[in-house]
Enzyme design. Structure first.
Site, mmCIF file in Angstrom:
data_model
loop_
_atom_site.group_PDB
_atom_site.id
_atom_site.type_symbol
_atom_site.label_atom_id
_atom_site.label_comp_id
_atom_site.label_asym_id
_atom_site.label_seq_id
_atom_site.Cartn_x
_atom_site.Cartn_y
_atom_site.Cartn_z
ATOM 1 N N VAL A 24 -11.307 -17.494 -13.681
ATOM 2 C CA VAL A 24 -10.609 -18.201 -14.768
ATOM 3 C C VAL A 24 -11.573 -19.162 -15.457
ATOM 4 C CG1 VAL A 24 -8.840 -19.974 -15.247
ATOM 5 C CG2 VAL A 24 -8.270 -18.005 -13.781
ATOM 6 N N ASP A 128 1.924 -12.304 1.618
ATOM 7 C CA ASP A 128 3.123 -11.546 2.030
ATOM 8 C C ASP A 128 3.318 -10.218 1.283
ATOM 9 O OD1 ASP A 128 3.609 -13.630 3.684
ATOM 10 O OD2 ASP A 128 5.388 -14.372 2.646
ATOM 11 N N MET A 170 2.876 -13.218 9.950
ATOM 12 C CA MET A 170 3.648 -13.878 8.889
ATOM 13 C C MET A 170 4.432 -12.864 8.067
ATOM 14 S SD MET A 170 1.632 -17.091 7.386
ATOM 15 C CE MET A 170 1.668 -18.649 8.270
HETATM 16 O O1 F6P Z 1 4.383 -17.353 1.719
HETATM 17 C C1 F6P Z 1 3.283 -17.158 2.513
HETATM 18 C C2 F6P Z 1 3.533 -17.647 3.913
HETATM 19 O O2 F6P Z 1 2.313 -17.526 4.593
HETATM 20 C C3 F6P Z 1 4.666 -16.947 4.662
HETATM 21 O O3 F6P Z 1 4.309 -15.722 5.216
HETATM 22 C C4 F6P Z 1 5.023 -17.979 5.706
HETATM 23 O O4 F6P Z 1 6.349 -17.823 6.129
HETATM 24 C C5 F6P Z 1 4.844 -19.256 4.969
HETATM 25 O O5 F6P Z 1 3.894 -19.012 3.957
HETATM 26 C C6 F6P Z 1 4.411 -20.408 5.831
HETATM 27 O O6 F6P Z 1 4.408 -21.557 5.064
HETATM 28 P P1 F6P Z 1 3.755 -22.923 5.483
HETATM 29 O O7 F6P Z 1 2.273 -22.778 5.406
HETATM 30 O O8 F6P Z 1 4.280 -23.898 4.488
HETATM 31 O O9 F6P Z 1 4.186 -23.206 6.887
#
Ligand code: F6P
Length: 322
Positions: A24, A128, A170
């Site tokens: 960017v 995800d 995750m």
């Molecule tokens: O959205 C991406 C992600 O890694 C998810 O897979 C997971 O549930 C979430 O973020 C975890 O979030 P944090 O880092 O806020 O705990």
């Protein structure tokens, strides 16, 4: 043409966000446009935490995981009052357009600014792979490689001890990582939010695998699945399926590490395209990987349509696990 734009990363960090920021900044600079980095996502937007970025500021970041701009999840921005304040901050700094790199929540924030009349372009960044309108989001490939590395290592110890490993990865609402980890890592079963499973079903799969003579087994569980990893482990321990059971939770390890070649390229292409669309006035859109090309969808579509793991991949994971 716009003279000054800003870029921010938001939501959970994803490997490849730095190459996207680099693309960017350097694309904009090459077109004579000033770039500001917004620190700490929407929180920084509300606080007016902007910093001028030159080509030199993004040197040496291609291979770095995380995001040099830092990121955050911010509740205040979801209120109309917060959004108006953010708009005010952008105007105060003479910023005419914004690129938001992030996941579904971040893109909803981008859409809110677009609705207030501010030119915004979104870039999908989330491990995800749950964002509608792109085949792949930035960070998914690296996360998947990290998972496969863990699966391969766990298999060594699993087969040495005749154990079943439950590997939790995750994926709050989307089982893409667990499904692909299952297919490519050769797991006996996957447990994902898209397809509720029962404990009995998992017990049967493992008993069957044990009786057919498998020396070990592996189950990949997405964190957002209907069954929680610890309850599966407890059930299996109490039902003597043959294998001893061990649990590994990968957690945030999956989000770290240097971006893969695929993610560097995807992030770079998306970063370049985002600037081009923003400067051309094609805003209120998210760039995405469509086939081999980088195209766009509207932010409305990207944030309202549901993306879940393709049925054919789920079937493939089941079929090849036997
Ligand atoms: O959205 C991406 C992600 O890694 C998810 O897979 C997971 O549930 C979430 O973020 C975890 O979030 P944090 O880092 O806020 O705990």
């Amino acid at each position: 043409m716009m003279q000054r734009i800003a870029v921010m990363t938001s939501g959970g960090d994803a490997p490849g966000m730095n190459p996207a920021i680099r693309a960017v900044v350097r694309t904009a600079v090459s077109k004579g446009v000033e770039v500001y980095g917004v620190r700490q996502a929407f929180a920084g937007l509300l606080a007016g935490d902007f910093e001028r970025m030159t080509s030199r500021d993004v040197s040496g970041i291609m291979q770095r995981g995380g995001t040099i701009l830092q990121t955050a999840r911010n509740q205040e921005f979801t209120t109309p009052q917060g959004q108006k304040r953010a708009l005010r901050r952008l105007n105060e700094h003479g910023i005419e357009g914004l690129i938001v790199i992030g996941g579904d929540g971040s893109l909803r924030g981008a859409q809110a600014l677009h609705e207030l009349g501010f030119p915004v372009v979104g870039v999908p960044g989330s491990i995800d792979n749950d964002i509608w309108g792109t085949n792949m989001s930035i960070g998914v490939d690296t996360a998947l490689n990290t998972i496969l590395d863990a699966v391969d290592k766990l298999r060594d110890t699993a087969s040495s001890h005749e154990r079943c490993f439950l590997l939790e990865v995750m994926g709050r609402n989307c089982g893409y990582l667990a499904t692909m980890g299952g297919i490519l890592g050769g797991a006996e079963f996957i447990v994902i939010p898209e397809r509720p499973t029962t404990l009995e079903e998992i017990g049967r799969i493992l008993e069957d695998a044990y009786m057919r003579g498998k020396s070990h087994a592996m189950g990949i569980v997405a964190e957002g699945a209907n069954l929680k990893t610890h309850e599966i482990a407890e059930y299996l321990e109490n039902h003597e399926v043959g294998f001893e059971v061990r649990v590994t939770v990968l957690g945030h390890v999956v989000r770290g590490g240097k971006p893969s070649a695929f993610d560097r390229l995807l992030a770079t292409r998306m970063g370049v395209a985002a600037v081009e669309h923003l400067l051309a006035g094609d805003t209120g859109v998210m760039v995405g990987l469509h086939g081999r090309d980088i195209g766009t969808v509207t932010l409305v579509e990207a944030t309202t349509k549901q993306r879940s793991t393709s049925e054919s991949y789920i079937e493939m994971a089941d079929m090849l696990s036997k």
